[in-house]
Each structure stands twice: as structure tokens, then as C-alpha cells.
Design an enzyme around this catalytic site. Structure first.
Site, PDB file in Angstrom:
ATOM      1  N   SER A 145      -5.531  -6.639   8.762  1.00 57.69           N
ATOM      2  CA  SER A 145      -4.772  -5.398   8.842  1.00 57.69           C
ATOM      3  C   SER A 145      -4.042  -5.415  10.178  1.00 57.69           C
ATOM      4  CB  SER A 145      -5.738  -4.209   8.763  1.00 57.69           C
ATOM      5  OG  SER A 145      -5.095  -3.061   9.263  1.00 57.69           O
ATOM      6  N   ARG A 196       1.841   6.469  17.304  1.00 57.16           N
ATOM      7  CA  ARG A 196       1.504   7.476  16.279  1.00 57.16           C
ATOM      8  C   ARG A 196       2.047   8.872  16.540  1.00 57.16           C
ATOM      9  NH1 ARG A 196       1.279   3.732  12.675  1.00 57.16           N
ATOM     10  NH2 ARG A 196      -0.559   2.422  12.752  1.00 57.16           N
ATOM     11  N   ASP A 232      -6.002   5.946  13.481  1.00 56.64           N
ATOM     12  CA  ASP A 232      -4.608   6.301  13.213  1.00 56.64           C
ATOM     13  C   ASP A 232      -4.472   7.579  12.398  1.00 56.64           C
ATOM     14  OD1 ASP A 232      -3.457   4.242  14.671  1.00 56.64           O
ATOM     15  OD2 ASP A 232      -3.704   2.812  13.037  1.00 56.64           O
ATOM     16  N   ASP A 240       0.807  -1.217   0.000  1.00 60.42           N
ATOM     17  CA  ASP A 240       0.000   0.000   0.000  1.00 60.42           C
ATOM     18  C   ASP A 240       0.843   1.271   0.000  1.00 60.42           C
ATOM     19  OD1 ASP A 240      -2.299  -1.524  -0.051  1.00 60.42           O
ATOM     20  OD2 ASP A 240      -2.378  -1.650   2.138  1.00 60.42           O
TER      21      ASP A 240
HETATM   22  N1  ARG Z   1      -7.762  -0.187  17.146  1.00 59.60           N
HETATM   23  C1  ARG Z   1      -6.399   0.079  17.516  1.00 59.60           C
HETATM   24  C2  ARG Z   1      -6.187   1.537  17.674  1.00 59.60           C
HETATM   25  O1  ARG Z   1      -6.955   2.313  17.194  1.00 59.60           O
HETATM   26  C3  ARG Z   1      -5.445  -0.567  16.558  1.00 59.60           C
HETATM   27  C4  ARG Z   1      -5.333   0.031  15.207  1.00 59.60           C
HETATM   28  C5  ARG Z   1      -4.545  -0.873  14.324  1.00 59.60           C
HETATM   29  N2  ARG Z   1      -4.049  -0.227  13.175  1.00 59.60           N
HETATM   30  C6  ARG Z   1      -3.834  -0.889  12.039  1.00 59.60           C
HETATM   31  N3  ARG Z   1      -3.260  -0.220  11.086  1.00 59.60           N
HETATM   32  N4  ARG Z   1      -4.207  -2.099  11.851  1.00 59.60           N
HETATM   33  O2  ARG Z   1      -5.228   1.933  18.287  1.00 59.60           O
END
Ligand code: ARG
Length: 412
Positions: A174, A94, A123, A14
Site C-alpha cells: 500500500s 491529508r 489517514d 479501489d
Molecule cells: N504511516 C504513514 C502515516 O500515517 C503513512 C500512511 C500511508 N498511507 C497509505 N495509504 N499507504 O502518515
């Protein structure tokens, strides 16, 4: 001359497609930035794809130690978990990625940064708010938000544009990984009734393959920060990696939950966070010994506020600084050792000690010898403590609620 953009780059399909797209469709000179939070995959493959996508360069920043010292350990000091369970591994990474994107943009004179986060998740919020806070002048391009393509289209795009992708079957999930944990979503997991297939897990052994014998590990904290395992002083990266491996061997740290995203969606998430689960428990146990009842209670309330602000991408705020300073102040005497038994997916505390422990054996003892607690004081204390209840019962309760057996179930 083309404007420069810094792309948060994992090197997978991606973000490789994103690098190409930013160059060709948006006209940017693309600089890829790969942030190592303990999750580096195939760096050489990533570098090759960056080149094939026509990126001007790719940098790898080792941010593992900063991640633990400045993001994870403060959260550990506050006993932070989101909605009582998720140790926030992805969410804690992040703001640091946002900071490093901005630093790189400044270094090379870029006018924009980019990321490939989906438009339905948290994110994107964390990166956008982080970058926007640190550098409001930088433009932010969310490549997936602005150019959403499905997996097969991305594969076709890559093939057509000479970006090599491995021929292995792509993961149906993911995922996001760093030293504090692994997050998995999507695919079959979107049905919350479906038991996660074993291939969801990567760091933790299934219980039928965990060792027959337990491991007891001694964790030392100084001012709330873990500094040694079994008497061996370790830097943060080594300490967390070792605990993660050890916990994973014993099947510790699997979390299966439905959580509330900031954007209003409930989502089913699988986490693997062995080190986090062990350290959060050990730290809490040491606080039982070194903090008062009131300190623990206020910290529990603050932990929820703290978790929300991390989850919601508000790391770089004064509210956070204020909370963090309170938490840091509470950690002055959270120094000592905790003995944890790891076995068959569980972590159990089996011992604790602290230099400035508030536990007083001479008060707690039921033995006569050395007892410092004067039991004759108890009677007067209890009398005063019960006084308001006694008066209220006489004047009100026994009149309005004659059947006190059903006090807590009035509607029956
Ligand atoms: N739900 C979690 C969060 O918001 C994990 C996010 C996972 N991110 C990903 N790119 N799969 O912190």
C-alpha cells in the site's frame, strides 16, 4: 434527485470500485476529485474508469504549490518529523485534500464526501477530522470502512461492472506519494524482521548503484523557506522536485521504521523522502548559525508537539495556529546558504553562512590576532557557575555518595 457526493479519487482499482458502489449501493451522484500533490499517475486511465463506474465527472486539482507553501514549508520551519524520523509526507497532504473536498462539495452543492481509507489507519482520521472541522454538516462516507472487500473481490467487482483494470500484477504494497515523500506499507513489510525487498523502493537508488563521485549542492533559505539551489532561484515545486531527484540518485532518504499509529497499532513503514531529508538537515544547520541556544531548545520541544498534531489530524486547530505563529516568528533571521554533500546515501553539511549569523569568529578564534574574548573573565564566571555544585558536594554528596566513580551507576 440523487444527492451529490465528492469522492477523493486516485483512479486506481479501489477508488474506481468505490465510485461505482457509492452510485449503485448508496444512490449518490458521484463526483470524483483527484488532488495532484505531485503524485499523478495515469490520469487518462483514471478518467476512463470514473466514466465506466458511472461517475458524473472527474476533476483534477493541481495543489502542488499550495501543498509546499502552506503545509510542507511551515513544517520544515519547525523541523518536524514524527517520532524523530518520518517527515510526515502523507500526513501533511491529508488536511489539504480535506479542504479541497469541502471546497468542491460547496461548489456543486454536495451533501457528502467520501474517501477509501482503511479503517485501521491514520489517514481516515485526518480526512474525517479535517472535513468535520471545515464543514460539520457534510456527511463522510469511508467506502473501505463500510464496504471492505479484498483485492481479488475488488477485481471481480470491477470486471463484473465493466470497469477496466490494467492486467499488470498489482503492487503487493500500500503506497502513498506526494512531493515530500513516498510511504509504503503492508505485504511482506508487515514482518519487521524482513529486510525490505528492493522493489519497495522507487525514488532512491540502491547504494551499489549510486554515483562514485559526490554532488555538493548549495541551498539558499529565506526566512526558513528554501528558495534557490546552486544560486538559481526556484519556485517551491521545482526546487523540491530537483532535490528529490538528486537525493534519490545518491540513495538518500530511505527510512525503515516501526511507528505508533494514532489508532494504537504499531506499524512497520518504509519511507523515501530524499528532498525532506536533505532540507530538514540543511534547515537545522542554518538554525545552528542564526538562533540562540534557548530558541533551538524550545523549538525542539515544539517540534514534537507539532509533529503529533500533524500526525494525529489536528491541522485545522487554534493550537496549531498558535504554534505556527511562534515558529514563523523564529524564522525571521533564518536566511542564508548551506552547502550539502550528497554521497552514497548520506547527506553531510560541509559549509554554511548567514546574513544575520550569530557566529562570531573573533570570539571563537584560538589565534591571538583579533581575539575579542577576554579570557581573564572566564575565571570569575566559572567560579559562580560551579558554586551550587561545590556547596552541595560539601554538605550532601560526599557524605551520601562517597564513591563518586559510580555516581551514575548506583545499583551496580
Ligand atoms: N504511516 C504513514 C502515516 O500515517 C503513512 C500512511 C500511508 N498511507 C497509505 N495509504 N499507504 O502518515
Amino acid at each position: 434527485m440523487a444527492e451529490k457526493i465528492v469522492l477523493a479519487y486516485s483512479g486506481g482499482l479501489d477508488t474506481s470500485v468505490a465510485a461505482h458502489w457509492l452510485r449503485v449501493e448508496r444512490g449518490y451522484e458521484v463526483h470524483c476529485l483527484t488532488v495532484d500533490l505531485g503524485n499523478l499517475g495515469d490520469v487518462e486511465g483514471a478518467r476512463r474508469r470514473a466514466e465506466e463506474a458511472g461517475a458524473a465527472g472527474m476533476d483534477v486539482v493541481d495543489a502542488k504549490s499550495d501543498f509546499l507553501k502552506y503545509f510542507v514549508f511551515p513544517a520544515l520551519g519547525a523541523n518536524v518529523t514524527y517520532e524523530g524520523r518520518y517527515p510526515l509526507a502523507t500526513a501533511l497532504g491529508r488536511p489539504l485534500i480535506a479542504k479541497l473536498l469541502v471546497d468542491k462539495a460547496r461548489e456543486i452543492g454536495a451533501t457528502a464526501v467520501a474517501h477509501g481509507c482503511t479503517g485501521k489507519g491514520n489517514d481516515q482520521v485526518r480526512l474525517d477530522v479535517g472535513v468535520g472541522t471545515l464543514a460539520p454538516d457534510l456527511k463522510i462516507v469511508g467506502t473501505t470502512r463500510e464496504h471492505s472487500i479484498a483485492r481479488d473481490e475488488a477485481l471481480a467487482y470491477a470486471a463484473k461492472n465493466g470497469i477496466s483494470v490494467r492486467q499488470t500484477v498489482a503492487s503487493p504494497y500500500s503506497t502513498d506519494e506526494n512531493l515530500w515523500g513516498r510511504s509504503v506499507e503492508a505485504g511482506i513489510l508487515e514482518d519487521p524482521w524482513q529486510q525490505p525487498p528492493e522493489d519497495v523502493y522507487d525514488w532512491t537508488k540502491p547504494l551499489d548503484q549510486t554515483p562514485a563521485q559526490p554532488t555538493v549542492v548549495e541551498i539558499r533559505f529565506e526566512k526558513g523557506v528554501p528558495v534557490a539551489l546552486d544560486g538559481e532561484a526556484l519556485g517551491p515545486v521545482e526546487l523540491v522536485s530537483r532535490l528529490s531527484d538528486l537525493g534519490g540518485q545518491h540513495g538518500i532518504g530511505r527510512i525503515d521504521m516501526v511507528e505508533n499509529r494514532l489508532v494504537g497499532i504499531k506499524s512497520r513503514e518504509i519511507y523515501e523522502s530524499p528532498a525532506a531529508v536533505i532540507l530538514l538537515e540543511a534547515h537545522r544547520v542554518l538554525e545552528e548559525l542564526t538562533l540562540t541556544k534557548q530558541q533551538v531548545r524550545l523549538k525542539n520541544i515544539i517540534a514534537q508537539e507539532y509533529a503529533d498534531l500533524i500526525y494525529n489530524g489536528l491541522w485545522f486547530t487554534a493550537h496549531h495556529r498558535d504554534i505556527a505563529q511562534y515558529v514563523a516568528s523564529t524564522q525571521r533571521h533564518v536566511t542564508g546558504d548551506v552547502k550539502m554533500r550528497l554521497w552514497h546515501g548520506t547527506v553531510m553539511t560541509v559549509g554554511r553562512r548567514a546574513e544575520a549569523s550569530l557566529y562570531e569568529a573573533a570570539l571563537a578564534t584560538y589565534n591571538k590576532a583579533g581575539d575579542l574574548f577576554d579570557q581573564s573573565h572566564a575565571q570569575g564566571f566559572i567560579k559562580l557557575h560551579g558554586l551550587p555544585a561545590q556547596i552541595q558536594a560539601q554538605r550532601q554528596m560526599l557524605i551520601d555518595t562517597p564513591d563518586l566513580l559510580r555516581l551514575a551507576a548506583p545499583e551496580e
